[in-house]
Design a protein around this motif. Structure first.
Motif, PDB file in Angstrom:
ATOM      1  N   LEU A 166      59.757  54.023  85.073  1.00  0.00           N
ATOM      2  CA  LEU A 166      59.390  54.800  83.653  1.00  0.00           C
ATOM      3  C   LEU A 166      60.531  54.230  82.660  1.00  0.00           C
ATOM      4  CD1 LEU A 166      58.428  57.800  83.274  1.00  0.00           C
ATOM      5  CD2 LEU A 166      60.259  58.728  83.710  1.00  0.00           C
ATOM      6  N   LEU A 167      61.558  53.936  83.128  1.00  0.00           N
ATOM      7  CA  LEU A 167      62.274  53.863  81.685  1.00  0.00           C
ATOM      8  C   LEU A 167      61.475  52.313  80.840  1.00  0.00           C
ATOM      9  CD1 LEU A 167      66.165  54.478  82.838  1.00  0.00           C
ATOM     10  CD2 LEU A 167      64.177  55.807  81.207  1.00  0.00           C
ATOM     11  N   VAL A 168      61.509  51.542  82.430  1.00  0.00           N
ATOM     12  CA  VAL A 168      60.929  49.976  82.202  1.00  0.00           C
ATOM     13  C   VAL A 168      59.355  50.424  81.268  1.00  0.00           C
ATOM     14  CG1 VAL A 168      60.167  47.786  81.901  1.00  0.00           C
ATOM     15  CG2 VAL A 168      62.790  49.068  82.614  1.00  0.00           C
ATOM     16  N   ALA A 169      59.075  51.469  81.546  1.00  0.00           N
ATOM     17  CA  ALA A 169      57.149  51.506  81.037  1.00  0.00           C
ATOM     18  C   ALA A 169      57.020  52.309  79.558  1.00  0.00           C
ATOM     19  CB  ALA A 169      56.591  52.312  81.953  1.00  0.00           C
ATOM     20  N   PHE A 170      58.397  52.980  79.757  1.00  0.00           N
ATOM     21  CA  PHE A 170      58.702  53.141  78.038  1.00  0.00           C
ATOM     22  C   PHE A 170      58.291  52.331  76.665  1.00  0.00           C
ATOM     23  CE2 PHE A 170      59.941  57.078  79.575  1.00  0.00           C
ATOM     24  CZ  PHE A 170      58.987  57.683  78.727  1.00  0.00           C
ATOM     25  N   ALA A 171      59.572  51.198  77.092  1.00  0.00           N
ATOM     26  CA  ALA A 171      59.624  49.932  76.385  1.00  0.00           C
ATOM     27  C   ALA A 171      58.224  48.954  76.830  1.00  0.00           C
ATOM     28  CB  ALA A 171      60.334  48.463  77.463  1.00  0.00           C
ATOM     29  N   TYR A 172      57.224  48.814  77.785  1.00  0.00           N
ATOM     30  CA  TYR A 172      55.910  48.293  77.481  1.00  0.00           C
ATOM     31  C   TYR A 172      55.079  49.250  76.821  1.00  0.00           C
ATOM     32  CZ  TYR A 172      56.484  45.513  81.746  1.00  0.00           C
ATOM     33  OH  TYR A 172      56.934  43.667  81.957  1.00  0.00           O
ATOM     34  N   ARG A 173      55.589  50.211  76.582  1.00  0.00           N
ATOM     35  CA  ARG A 173      54.285  51.903  75.566  1.00  0.00           C
ATOM     36  C   ARG A 173      54.644  50.727  74.237  1.00  0.00           C
ATOM     37  NH1 ARG A 173      55.112  57.969  75.376  1.00  0.00           N
ATOM     38  NH2 ARG A 173      57.310  56.948  73.858  1.00  0.00           N
ATOM     39  N   GLU A 174      56.096  50.716  73.681  1.00  0.00           N
ATOM     40  CA  GLU A 174      56.131  50.876  72.233  1.00  0.00           C
ATOM     41  C   GLU A 174      55.885  49.686  71.681  1.00  0.00           C
ATOM     42  OE1 GLU A 174      57.430  53.229  70.612  1.00  0.00           O
ATOM     43  OE2 GLU A 174      57.254  54.679  72.584  1.00  0.00           O
ATOM     44  N   ARG A 215      65.830  45.115  71.185  1.00  0.00           N
ATOM     45  CA  ARG A 215      66.187  43.525  70.094  1.00  0.00           C
ATOM     46  C   ARG A 215      64.969  43.936  69.017  1.00  0.00           C
ATOM     47  NH1 ARG A 215      69.493  39.494  68.832  1.00  0.00           N
ATOM     48  NH2 ARG A 215      68.163  37.947  67.970  1.00  0.00           N
ATOM     49  N   TYR A 216      63.772  43.679  69.610  1.00  0.00           N
ATOM     50  CA  TYR A 216      63.251  43.767  68.623  1.00  0.00           C
ATOM     51  C   TYR A 216      62.838  44.110  67.451  1.00  0.00           C
ATOM     52  CZ  TYR A 216      58.002  42.931  66.537  1.00  0.00           C
ATOM     53  OH  TYR A 216      57.159  42.889  65.794  1.00  0.00           O
ATOM     54  N   PHE A 217      63.028  46.382  68.353  1.00  0.00           N
ATOM     55  CA  PHE A 217      63.138  47.168  67.680  1.00  0.00           C
ATOM     56  C   PHE A 217      64.860  47.291  66.980  1.00  0.00           C
ATOM     57  CE2 PHE A 217      59.239  48.312  70.294  1.00  0.00           C
ATOM     58  CZ  PHE A 217      58.200  47.999  68.638  1.00  0.00           C
ATOM     59  N   ARG A 218      65.583  46.568  66.722  1.00  0.00           N
ATOM     60  CA  ARG A 218      67.046  46.954  66.509  1.00  0.00           C
ATOM     61  C   ARG A 218      67.248  47.687  65.582  1.00  0.00           C
ATOM     62  NH1 ARG A 218      66.784  41.359  66.405  1.00  0.00           N
ATOM     63  NH2 ARG A 218      67.109  40.776  64.496  1.00  0.00           N
ATOM     64  N   ARG A 219      66.100  47.098  64.116  1.00  0.00           N
ATOM     65  CA  ARG A 219      66.362  47.777  63.181  1.00  0.00           C
ATOM     66  C   ARG A 219      65.627  48.912  62.687  1.00  0.00           C
ATOM     67  NH1 ARG A 219      63.776  42.384  59.439  1.00  0.00           N
ATOM     68  NH2 ARG A 219      65.967  40.992  59.838  1.00  0.00           N
ATOM     69  N   GLU A 220      64.785  49.387  64.373  1.00  0.00           N
ATOM     70  CA  GLU A 220      63.792  50.878  63.737  1.00  0.00           C
ATOM     71  C   GLU A 220      65.034  52.283  64.006  1.00  0.00           C
ATOM     72  OE1 GLU A 220      60.394  50.354  64.827  1.00  0.00           O
ATOM     73  OE2 GLU A 220      59.679  48.619  63.843  1.00  0.00           O
ATOM     74  N   LEU A 221      66.239  51.652  65.063  1.00  0.00           N
ATOM     75  CA  LEU A 221      66.286  52.455  65.483  1.00  0.00           C
ATOM     76  C   LEU A 221      67.172  53.261  65.241  1.00  0.00           C
ATOM     77  CD1 LEU A 221      67.965  50.455  69.048  1.00  0.00           C
ATOM     78  CD2 LEU A 221      65.868  51.140  68.817  1.00  0.00           C
ATOM     79  N   LEU A 238      65.099  59.871  66.050  1.00  0.00           N
ATOM     80  CA  LEU A 238      65.642  60.391  67.507  1.00  0.00           C
ATOM     81  C   LEU A 238      64.362  60.110  68.612  1.00  0.00           C
ATOM     82  CD1 LEU A 238      67.600  61.752  68.952  1.00  0.00           C
ATOM     83  CD2 LEU A 238      66.216  63.884  69.130  1.00  0.00           C
ATOM     84  N   ARG A 239      63.253  60.346  67.812  1.00  0.00           N
ATOM     85  CA  ARG A 239      62.441  59.201  69.149  1.00  0.00           C
ATOM     86  C   ARG A 239      62.289  57.705  68.895  1.00  0.00           C
ATOM     87  NH1 ARG A 239      58.098  56.498  69.260  1.00  0.00           N
ATOM     88  NH2 ARG A 239      56.870  56.789  70.779  1.00  0.00           N
ATOM     89  N   ASP A 240      62.700  57.136  67.660  1.00  0.00           N
ATOM     90  CA  ASP A 240      62.256  55.578  67.733  1.00  0.00           C
ATOM     91  C   ASP A 240      64.017  54.839  68.880  1.00  0.00           C
ATOM     92  OD1 ASP A 240      60.501  55.044  66.797  1.00  0.00           O
ATOM     93  OD2 ASP A 240      61.667  54.767  64.642  1.00  0.00           O
ATOM     94  N   LEU A 241      65.278  55.930  68.847  1.00  0.00           N
ATOM     95  CA  LEU A 241      66.391  55.604  69.249  1.00  0.00           C
ATOM     96  C   LEU A 241      66.184  55.904  70.817  1.00  0.00           C
ATOM     97  CD1 LEU A 241      69.420  54.600  69.421  1.00  0.00           C
ATOM     98  CD2 LEU A 241      69.676  57.715  69.175  1.00  0.00           C
ATOM     99  N   VAL A 242      65.294  57.314  71.428  1.00  0.00           N
ATOM    100  CA  VAL A 242      64.908  57.075  72.067  1.00  0.00           C
ATOM    101  C   VAL A 242      64.513  56.115  72.988  1.00  0.00           C
ATOM    102  CG1 VAL A 242      64.522  58.810  73.873  1.00  0.00           C
ATOM    103  CG2 VAL A 242      66.427  59.667  72.236  1.00  0.00           C
ATOM    104  N   PHE A 243      63.389  56.170  72.592  1.00  0.00           N
ATOM    105  CA  PHE A 243      62.399  55.115  73.326  1.00  0.00           C
ATOM    106  C   PHE A 243      61.836  53.632  73.230  1.00  0.00           C
ATOM    107  CE2 PHE A 243      60.339  59.441  73.143  1.00  0.00           C
ATOM    108  CZ  PHE A 243      59.960  60.176  74.730  1.00  0.00           C
ATOM    109  N   LYS A 244      62.694  53.409  72.127  1.00  0.00           N
ATOM    110  CA  LYS A 244      62.193  52.440  71.947  1.00  0.00           C
ATOM    111  C   LYS A 244      64.134  51.746  72.128  1.00  0.00           C
ATOM    112  CE  LYS A 244      59.554  52.184  67.932  1.00  0.00           C
ATOM    113  NZ  LYS A 244      58.486  52.200  66.364  1.00  0.00           N
ATOM    114  N   GLY A 245      65.079  52.459  72.030  1.00  0.00           N
ATOM    115  CA  GLY A 245      66.334  51.188  72.375  1.00  0.00           C
ATOM    116  C   GLY A 245      67.100  52.736  73.784  1.00  0.00           C
TER     117      GLY A 245
END
Length: 526
Positions: A82-90, A427-433, A437-444
């Motif tokens: 599930l956690l990896v699925a969020f990475a795929y989604r983003e 790594r790809y979204f590291r500048r957006e984290l 809060l949403r970016d930190l959780v779902f992209k990081g």
């Protein structure tokens, strides 16, 4: 102040060759767009996982490792997926590219690591395709024997020549359906997936209604919420062994993402479909596991799930006692449908990953050809079918122990490319984290945790594979090292060799000139 994200742009196809897109190098492939909706994408994801096949082949093994804590282990295996699925989604939102893990990892880490990520997906898929074909063949003859009431018909599967010919015929049929495009694929899948879920529902209902009726208190057990407690597993070694099996049971949901360029709403629909597929899978696994434990228990005697004589094919043992002779045959049909459906849809990720790698010049250009009528990666699909048939035939003729050990090595490749994709998201979204809060959780946080969990399983699997007793039980070893370790690591190293060959033939990709390594640009405006 407002932050505006500059997102990648897909290019067009010129004279049959994908043309350069935006400045990031993302390219169009010429696939048939708007061919699959949300439901169709979710169904394809469920089908690739093959839930009925996974259940009949792993319920017993998992129960043997963790006992009544099997439902807890199913939930534990679901968490990293599930956690990896969020990475795929983003990642799919900003780059709906059919190369998925390959493309995204190149963008995050560069061409070499990205190439190896793509290789991990491709080789894992080829191995599982051969396994699915073999399972479908065995159940074809088993079902034929049940229908005709003639054991001699079922025994035809033991004839190696008959088995191989039947297996090759099924591979050819699956390749042909995939070759004809997503419209043909989803039509077949609606029926096969619907049948699987219906039969599972009937099995669960009948098992619950008969729980306690077998008369042996050491067999049937009452439901307890303690079954959901992973900390009740007797040892960490048993937990990790069960977790490895559980993770394998969820593998394949990412097929939803590899069809992104052919999906209606390619930026959002595939990610949503993946989450729906995951929800259906975990619900089906929990319901079936709980019902099976309640009706026969998790012991190693009689109909107990962990009985070594039946643990590799639980439904074959439980079909008659739970559903009766008439309805029991439906379980055989469902397993065959599950393996056949997954055989067909599993061609999707391997063909599209090869297509993307070729389009970005990481593989020979001939694999980038898309069929002008069906809008599918025709050559890549056919080559995948031929490779699957050849691999299974050679392995079957050489040694069935080697074939089984190769399948055991699958977990290594699965954890390898899933974990890399999760880390690529961070790594790809590291500048957006720090943007929200949403970016930190779902992209990081979620992708990072998922990647770390799968990396831990990868390391533990490597350690366990060193033992010659790991795998088929043949005890085979090379210089004292277990054959499963040699096969798993050897296949990854084979990817390194092929990558070095491709680097000599296609230096532009490996210099980062075709698909550039970067992160999304953020423009700050007043």
């Amino acid at each position: 102040m407002t932050q505006v994200e500059v997102r990648p742009l897909a290019g067009d196809t010129v004279r049959g060759v994908p043309a350069q897109g935006g400045t990031d190098g993302v390219r169009g492939k010429g696939l048939g767009g708007n061919s699959v909706g949300l439901l169709g994408s979710a169904v394809i994801g469920i089908s690739t996982v093959a839930p009925v096949y996974c259940l009949t082949s792993t319920l017993g093994s998992t129960a043997g490792e963790v006992g009544l804590q099997m439902p807890a282990v199913f939930l534990a295996g679901f968490l990293p997926m599930l956690l990896v699925a969020f990475a795929y989604r983003e990642l799919n939102k900003v780059m709906p590219d059919c190369g998925t893990s390959f493309t995204w990892t190149v963008k995050a880490f560069g061409p070499k690591l990205g190439w190896m990520c793509g290789w991990g997906l491709v080789i894992a898929t080829i191995i599982v395709l051969s396994n699915l074909a073999g399972v479908a063949t065995s159940y074809f003859w088993l079902l034929a024997g049940e229908i005709t009431g003639n054991p001699a018909v079922a025994a035809l599967d033991d004839d190696k020549a008959v088995h191989i010919v039947t297996c090759l015929a099924l591979i050819a049929a699956a390749t042909a359906i995939s070759y004809r495009g997503m419209t043909a694929t989803k039509g077949v899948q609606y029926a096969l997936v619907g049948l699987q879920l219906l039969v599972l529902a009937v099995f669960v209902g009948m098992a619950l209604s008969k729980a306690g009726s077998f008369g042996a208190p050491e067999t049937s057990v009452d439901f307890s919420w303690s079954w959901m407690n992973p900390f009740a597993v007797q040892s960490f070694a048993a937990f990790t062994a069960g977790l490895s099996l559980s993770i394998f049971m969820y593998w394949g949901w990412d097929t939803c993402l590899t069809t992104n360029e052919e999906t209606i709403g390619s930026a959002k629909t595939p990610g949503r479909a993946a989450l729906i597929a995951m929800g259906v899978l975990v619900g089906s696994y929990l319901a079936t596991g709980i019902a099976a434990q309640m009706v026969v228990g998790s012991g190693g005697q009689g109909l107990g799930l962990a009985n070594p004589e039946t643990s590799d094919n639980v439904f074959a043992a439980l079909a008659g006692p739970v559903m009766g002779p008439a309805l029991g045959i439906l379980l055989f049909v469902a397993v065959l449908a599950s393996a056949a459906a997954s055989l067909q849809t599993t061609f999707i990720p391997v063909a599209r990953t090869v297509l993307a790698m070729s389009a970005y010049e990481a593989l020979p250009a001939s694999y980038a050809r898309v069929h002008p009528r069906f809008k599918t990666p025709g050559r890549a699909t056919i080559v995948a079918g031929v490779a699957t048939g050849a691999f299974y035939t050679v392995m079957t003729l050489v040694s069935e122990h080697v074939l089984v050990d190769t399948i055991y090595a699958l977990g290594l490749m699965i954890c390898f490319y899933y974990a890399l994709t999760a880390f690529a998201c961070v790594r790809y979204f590291r500048r957006e984290l720090t943007s929200s809060l949403r970016d930190l959780v779902f992209k990081g946080l979620f992708p990072l945790l998922g990647g770390l969990l799968l990396s831990a399983v990868f390391g533990k699997t490597l350690y366990d594979m060193w033992d010659p007793a790991y795998g088929s039980g043949s005890g085979s070893a090379v210089l004292g090292v277990g054959s499963v370790f040699v096969i798993g690591v050897g296949l990854l190293l084979l990817g390194v060799v092929i990558m070095l060959v491709m680097r000599a033939k296609s230096p532009a990709f490996f210099r980062g000139e075709v698909l550039t390594k970067e992160t999304p640009s953020l423009v700050v405006e007043d």
